[in-house]
Enzyme design. Structure first.
Site, PDB file in Angstrom:
ATOM      1  CE  LYS A   1      -6.116  -3.202   5.015  1.00 23.57           C
ATOM      2  NZ  LYS A   1      -6.399  -3.620   6.392  1.00 23.57           N
TER       3      LYS A   1
ATOM      4  CG  HIS B   1      -7.502  -2.152  10.508  1.00 20.48           C
ATOM      5  ND1 HIS B   1      -6.230  -1.646  10.554  1.00 20.48           N
ATOM      6  CD2 HIS B   1      -7.411  -3.285   9.761  1.00 20.48           C
ATOM      7  CE1 HIS B   1      -5.405  -2.426   9.872  1.00 20.48           C
ATOM      8  NE2 HIS B   1      -6.098  -3.427   9.396  1.00 20.48           N
TER       9      HIS B   1
ATOM     10  CB  SER C   1       0.471  -3.510   9.964  1.00 17.55           C
ATOM     11  OG  SER C   1       0.073  -2.216   9.681  1.00 17.55           O
TER      12      SER C   1
ATOM     13  CB  CYS D   1       0.134  -6.014  16.429  1.00 14.14           C
ATOM     14  SG  CYS D   1       1.151  -4.543  16.634  1.00 14.14           S
TER      15      CYS D   1
ATOM     16  CE1 TYR E   1       0.569  -6.083  -1.880  1.00 17.74           C
ATOM     17  CE2 TYR E   1      -0.568  -4.083  -1.218  1.00 17.74           C
ATOM     18  CZ  TYR E   1      -0.070  -5.328  -0.911  1.00 17.74           C
ATOM     19  OH  TYR E   1      -0.230  -5.833   0.348  1.00 17.74           O
TER      20      TYR E   1
ATOM     21  CG  ASP F   1      -7.661  -6.566   7.605  1.00 13.32           C
ATOM     22  OD1 ASP F   1      -6.856  -6.192   8.471  1.00 13.32           O
ATOM     23  OD2 ASP F   1      -7.766  -6.015   6.501  1.00 13.32           O
TER      24      ASP F   1
ATOM     25  NE  ARG G   1      -2.368  -1.130   3.632  1.00 11.95           N
ATOM     26  CZ  ARG G   1      -1.927  -0.259   4.517  1.00 11.95           C
ATOM     27  NH1 ARG G   1      -2.030   1.038   4.294  1.00 11.95           N
ATOM     28  NH2 ARG G   1      -1.404  -0.668   5.655  1.00 11.95           N
TER      29      ARG G   1
ATOM     30  NE  ARG H   1      -0.018  -8.417   2.376  1.00 11.81           N
ATOM     31  CZ  ARG H   1      -0.712  -7.770   3.304  1.00 11.81           C
ATOM     32  NH1 ARG H   1      -1.823  -8.274   3.785  1.00 11.81           N
ATOM     33  NH2 ARG H   1      -0.260  -6.641   3.803  1.00 11.81           N
TER      34      ARG H   1
HETATM   35  C1  OXD Z   1      -3.037  -4.065   6.224  1.00  9.66           C
HETATM   36  C2  OXD Z   1      -3.591  -5.275   5.616  1.00  9.66           C
HETATM   37  O1  OXD Z   1      -2.127  -3.452   5.634  1.00  9.66           O
HETATM   38  O2  OXD Z   1      -4.500  -5.868   6.206  1.00  9.66           O
HETATM   39  O3  OXD Z   1      -3.523  -3.678   7.302  1.00  9.66           O
HETATM   40  O4  OXD Z   1      -3.156  -5.656   4.513  1.00  9.66           O
HETATM   41 MN    MN Z   2      -5.332  -4.770   7.832  1.00 16.60          MN
END
Ligand code: OXD
Ligand code: MN
Length: 599
Positions: free
Chosen positions: A220, A240, A261, A263, A211, A290, A83, A383
């Site tokens: 997102k 989130h 992220s 965590c 991406y 997520d 991102r 991913r």
């Molecule tokens: C993030 C994801 O970047 O879930 O939070 O991909």
């Molecule tokens: Mn996320």
């Protein structure tokens, strides 16, 4: 804009009549000038045909179908692997709507700029019309989207991550409600990459990226940035957050949790309890890893749905040890992106999967690679896109149209010293303060200074589609509506370290021990002691049976140092200053209470 008769005829044959939708497709096609338009109907046959076509063009690579049935491999451009927050914009008529934490562009200026990049960008290409639903198609809380994209990879990923197909189109034809999304890969030039959100126009525009996080517009872009704005206007919340159910004595209670992220959100969402807990009949069920959409139900309680239909998870570090449920989820129907391709048996590998890297492989650049080369084979942000229904612990309520009732909301960050293992907010507004002041410290694993604090309120800093000051007020308002039915709010920190910098708490499945106290508290069964920062467990109320942790260590995990918290209060004050008068008075009052308590 002139209409393109051929495409309009095509829309007619597909029975696409909604005026806004017809205009959106027509205008986008005229602007981007694709050679062909294809409607994604979500059928198995069409998905198969797309896979074959993508393999023929080299966009996908078919993996070993005996070991990894229906699994494929994809590589992005090397300049397009994550991102891009710096190139992500919220576009509104007035700047004040987006607040101090978002990049802003004025609506018409942004549209003019984007149109330049879209102009002819799909020449020689196919534009896919992707009708998708965020949330179960039958849920009153779900929302429709249409993504127009010139990427077959996007079409195939969206078919995993969301509910795609004709039933969604039918919904749009009756409700006339949907979020528009336009994605063109163009020439993947990072200097012309834009991820723009127009919450006032229900529109998302993405250009010059391939991406996932930038182009799977349901995730997102829609489910957090646009949806958080819609939730603000309509009286619900897009967060989130993972959603999990904890089964004990045959009763399942649900928790939603927000972490920045890196965590361990996916790990917590699919946690396998320690042996003793399994013997006692505990089970964890995953509703989402997520994103949570939270609505107040007819009974006044807070309910969560997961708007997604799959997991777009980070591959490195995922193993049978760290998260067997996630790994098993990737063993069929999955698209892997930027991992290592094992040429000996057409399977995939990444750092942290196991200790046996392949001998004859291609790294994520596509170069020959083996585990002895001393370089990383998979991109750290490589991913997997895996269907949620693959998950061995997927909740039976995954498709429940009304969602699951939330008993507890958990916030957390990565703090080496400050935050104790767990504490409970005194009430809802204090909980909002705890979420709004969430932070993580940078670790030695990342470049730059160690221990630098990055504030990430509710883990929404990069994802809130409007002014975060207003967002905090919206949380306060939701608490007023929920009254005594509001879930209890907690904070956890799995990352406290000893003087040598080692993590003290074992984490992973053992986090169940903390969740257990959280559920007991949320249901009014466990005791607590009052500390300067909120309610905390008595050490004896955290079950450490079978752990190599002494009572003293547990006490230190739970300890709160007033001097450290006084410094923390100063940091919070500095952070809050950003929001000026937009910060709700309730949060100012909570800060004053904290300062007083830690004096
Ligand atoms: C993030 C994801 O970047 O879930 O939070 O991909
Ligand atoms: Mn996320």
């Amino acid at each position: 804009m002139a209409t393109n008769k051929v495409f309009l005829k095509f829309l007619e044959t597909q029975k696409i009549c909604d005026e806004t939708l017809v205009n959106f497709i027509d205008e986008s096609a005229n602007l981007c000038q694709p050679d062909k338009i294809v409607l994604v109907d979500g059928s198995k046959e069409q998905i198969e045909a797309f896979r074959a076509e993508a393999c023929a063009t080299g966009e996908l690579y078919k993996l070993n179908q005996e070991i990894l049935p229906d699994c494929y491999y994809h590589k992005t451009a090397v300049n397009d692997v994550a991102r891009v927050e710096g190139r992500t914009f919220i576009c509104t008529k007035e700047k004040s709507v987006v607040g101090p934490t978002n990049n802003w562009m004025e609506t018409s200026e942004a549209l003019a700029l984007l149109n330049k990049h879209y102009d002819g960008a799909m020449k020689g290409r196919t534009m896919y019309i992707i009708p998708y639903s965020m949330g179960p198609v039958t849920s009153p809380y779900s929302k429709n989207g249409i993504e127009l994209s010139d990427s077959i990879y996007v079409a195939l990923n969206m078919a995993i991550m969301t509910r795609v197909g004709m039933s969604v189109l039918k919904n749009i034809e009756t409700s006339h409600e949907f979020v528009k999304g336009l994605h063109a890969k163009a020439d993947i030039n990072e200097e012309n990459r834009y991820i723009c959100h127009f919450p006032e126009e229900n529109l998302i525009c993405s250009v010059n990226s391939g991406y996932g996080g930038n182009v799977l517009l349901g995730k997102k872009c829609f489910a957090l940035r646009i949806a958080s704005y819609l939730g603000w206007k309509e009286g619900w919340m897009a967060e989130h957050m993972l959603i999990l159910g904890i089964e004990k004595d045959g009763v399942i209670r649900y928790v939603s949790a927000a972490f920045p992220s890196a965590c361990g959100k996916t790990n917590l969402a699919m946690l396998i309890p320690p042996e003793g807990y399994i013997k006692d009949g505990y089970k964890v069920w995953c509703v989402g890893d997520d994103i949570a959409w939270l609505n107040i139900g007819a009974d006044g309680q807070l309910y969560a749905i997961n708007p997604e239909n799959g997991f777009f998870g980070v591959a490195p570090g995922t193993s049978m040890k760290s998260n067997p449920n996630a790994l098993i989820s990737t063993q069929k129907g999955t698209i892997f992106t930027n991992v290592v391709l094992n040429k000996d048996n057409d399977t995939v590998w990444w750092e942290g999967l196991d200790k046996n890297p392949p001998k004859n492989a291609l790294d994520w650049y596509g170069n020959p690679w083996n585990g002895e080369m001393g370089t990383k084979g998979a991109h750290p942000n490589s991913r997997f896109t895996a269907p949620a229904t693959n998950c061995p612990c997927v909740s039976s309520e995954f498709e429940a149209p009304m969602g699951v009732p939330i008993s507890a909301i958990v916030f957390g960050g990565r703090r080496a010293k400050t935050a104790p293992l767990v504490y409970q907010a005194r009430d809802w507004n204090h909980g909002v303060f705890v979420g709004a002041t969430m932070a993580s410290e940078t670790t030695a694993a990342a470049a730059g200074a160690v221990g630098v604090i990055r504030r990430d309120p509710m883990a929404m800093l990069p994802f809130c589609g409007y002014n975060m000051g207003e967002y905090f007020s919206h949380w306060v308002e939701m608490g007023k509506k929920l009254g005594d039915k509001a879930p209890k709010i907690f904070n956890v920190n799995w990352f406290k370290t000893d003087d040598e910098g080692n993590f003290i708490w074992p984490g992973f499945g053992d986090n169940m021990r903390v969740l257990d106290w959280i559920i007991e508290r949320a249901t009014g069964k466990a005791d607590a002691i009052e500390s300067p920062i909120g309610f905390q467990p008595k050490a004896e109320d955290i079950n450490i049976d079978g752990l190599d942790i002494s009572m003293d260590t547990l006490e230190s995990l739970l300890s709160v140092d007033k001097a450290t918290w006084a410094e923390e209060a100063n940091g919070i004050e500095e952070f809050f200053a950003k929001f000026g008068d937009d910060l709700p008075s309730e949060l100012r009052a909570e800060l004053e209470t904290l300062k007083k308590n830690v004096q």
